[in-house]
Design a protein around this motif. Structure first.
Motif, PDB file in Angstrom:
ATOM      1  N   LEU A 106      24.997  51.362  42.243  1.00 20.19           N
ATOM      2  CA  LEU A 106      26.106  50.800  42.999  1.00 20.19           C
ATOM      3  C   LEU A 106      26.023  51.157  44.474  1.00 20.19           C
ATOM      4  O   LEU A 106      26.835  50.704  45.262  1.00 20.19           O
ATOM      5  N   GLY A 107      25.054  51.975  44.841  1.00 22.23           N
ATOM      6  CA  GLY A 107      24.950  52.410  46.230  1.00 22.23           C
ATOM      7  C   GLY A 107      25.841  53.618  46.450  1.00 22.23           C
ATOM      8  O   GLY A 107      26.991  53.634  46.049  1.00 22.23           O
ATOM      9  N   GLY A 108      25.307  54.617  47.027  1.00 20.27           N
ATOM     10  CA  GLY A 108      26.081  55.836  47.246  1.00 20.27           C
ATOM     11  C   GLY A 108      25.819  56.851  46.148  1.00 20.27           C
ATOM     12  O   GLY A 108      25.170  56.557  45.133  1.00 20.27           O
ATOM     13  N   ARG A 109      26.304  58.039  46.370  1.00 21.63           N
ATOM     14  CA  ARG A 109      26.098  59.131  45.419  1.00 21.63           C
ATOM     15  C   ARG A 109      27.411  59.837  45.137  1.00 21.63           C
ATOM     16  O   ARG A 109      28.360  59.763  45.927  1.00 21.63           O
ATOM     17  N   THR A 110      27.445  60.547  44.013  1.00 19.18           N
ATOM     18  CA  THR A 110      28.605  61.360  43.675  1.00 19.18           C
ATOM     19  C   THR A 110      28.540  62.664  44.461  1.00 19.18           C
ATOM     20  O   THR A 110      27.570  62.947  45.151  1.00 19.18           O
ATOM     21  N   ARG A 111      29.559  63.486  44.335  1.00 21.39           N
ATOM     22  CA  ARG A 111      29.564  64.771  45.041  1.00 21.39           C
ATOM     23  C   ARG A 111      28.458  65.687  44.544  1.00 21.39           C
ATOM     24  O   ARG A 111      27.989  66.547  45.279  1.00 21.39           O
ATOM     25  N   ALA A 112      28.030  65.504  43.293  1.00 24.44           N
ATOM     26  CA  ALA A 112      26.961  66.322  42.734  1.00 24.44           C
ATOM     27  C   ALA A 112      25.583  65.816  43.159  1.00 24.44           C
ATOM     28  O   ALA A 112      24.578  66.465  42.890  1.00 24.44           O
ATOM     29  N   GLY A 113      25.520  64.652  43.810  1.00 26.70           N
ATOM     30  CA  GLY A 113      24.257  64.122  44.290  1.00 26.70           C
ATOM     31  C   GLY A 113      23.620  63.094  43.371  1.00 26.70           C
ATOM     32  O   GLY A 113      22.511  62.629  43.630  1.00 26.70           O
ATOM     33  N   HIS A 114      24.289  62.720  42.296  1.00 30.02           N
ATOM     34  CA  HIS A 114      23.752  61.726  41.360  1.00 30.02           C
ATOM     35  C   HIS A 114      24.055  60.310  41.853  1.00 30.02           C
ATOM     36  O   HIS A 114      25.092  60.064  42.471  1.00 30.02           O
ATOM     37  N   LEU A 115      23.142  59.388  41.567  1.00 31.13           N
ATOM     38  CA  LEU A 115      23.391  57.986  41.897  1.00 31.13           C
ATOM     39  C   LEU A 115      24.451  57.418  40.967  1.00 31.13           C
ATOM     40  O   LEU A 115      24.449  57.690  39.761  1.00 31.13           O
ATOM     41  N   ARG A 116      25.347  56.611  41.522  1.00 28.78           N
ATOM     42  CA  ARG A 116      26.332  55.932  40.681  1.00 28.78           C
ATOM     43  C   ARG A 116      25.686  54.667  40.123  1.00 28.78           C
ATOM     44  O   ARG A 116      25.188  53.831  40.886  1.00 28.78           O
ATOM     45  N   THR A 117      25.671  54.531  38.795  1.00 31.44           N
ATOM     46  CA  THR A 117      25.038  53.385  38.146  1.00 31.44           C
ATOM     47  C   THR A 117      25.973  52.796  37.103  1.00 31.44           C
ATOM     48  O   THR A 117      26.898  53.451  36.619  1.00 31.44           O
ATOM     49  N   ILE A 118      25.710  51.539  36.774  1.00 34.39           N
ATOM     50  CA  ILE A 118      26.367  50.881  35.645  1.00 34.39           C
ATOM     51  C   ILE A 118      25.274  50.312  34.746  1.00 34.39           C
ATOM     52  O   ILE A 118      24.172  50.017  35.204  1.00 34.39           O
ATOM     53  N   THR A 119      25.559  50.189  33.471  1.00 37.41           N
ATOM     54  CA  THR A 119      24.612  49.622  32.513  1.00 37.41           C
ATOM     55  C   THR A 119      25.046  48.201  32.184  1.00 37.41           C
ATOM     56  O   THR A 119      26.206  47.954  31.870  1.00 37.41           O
TER      57      THR A 119
END
Length: 62
Positions: A25-38
């Motif tokens: 989805l573009g961008g990362r969470t606070r933990a540094g993981h990529l935000r994704t959808i399946t």
């Protein structure tokens, strides 16, 4: 007597067997993981295969 081989399952023509994909989805969470959808294929509902169609011919023998 030998056994007949089972018919192989057909690969979905819409997704070519890659039924589920992850999209960033573009961008990362606070933990540094990529935000994704399946996302699943709408034709095969995420299985990657389709069922064989049986065509009945008019006047054909069974």
């Amino acid at each position: 007597m030998t056994e007949r081989p089972r018919p192989t399952s057909r690969i979905c023509p819409a997704c070519d067997g890659f039924a589920s994909v992850s999209i960033t989805l573009g961008g990362r969470t606070r933990a540094g993981h990529l935000r994704t959808i399946t996302v699943h294929c709408s034709k095969c509902h995420g299985t990657g295969t389709t069922t064989r169609r049986t065509i009945a011919l008019a006047g054909g023998r069974a």
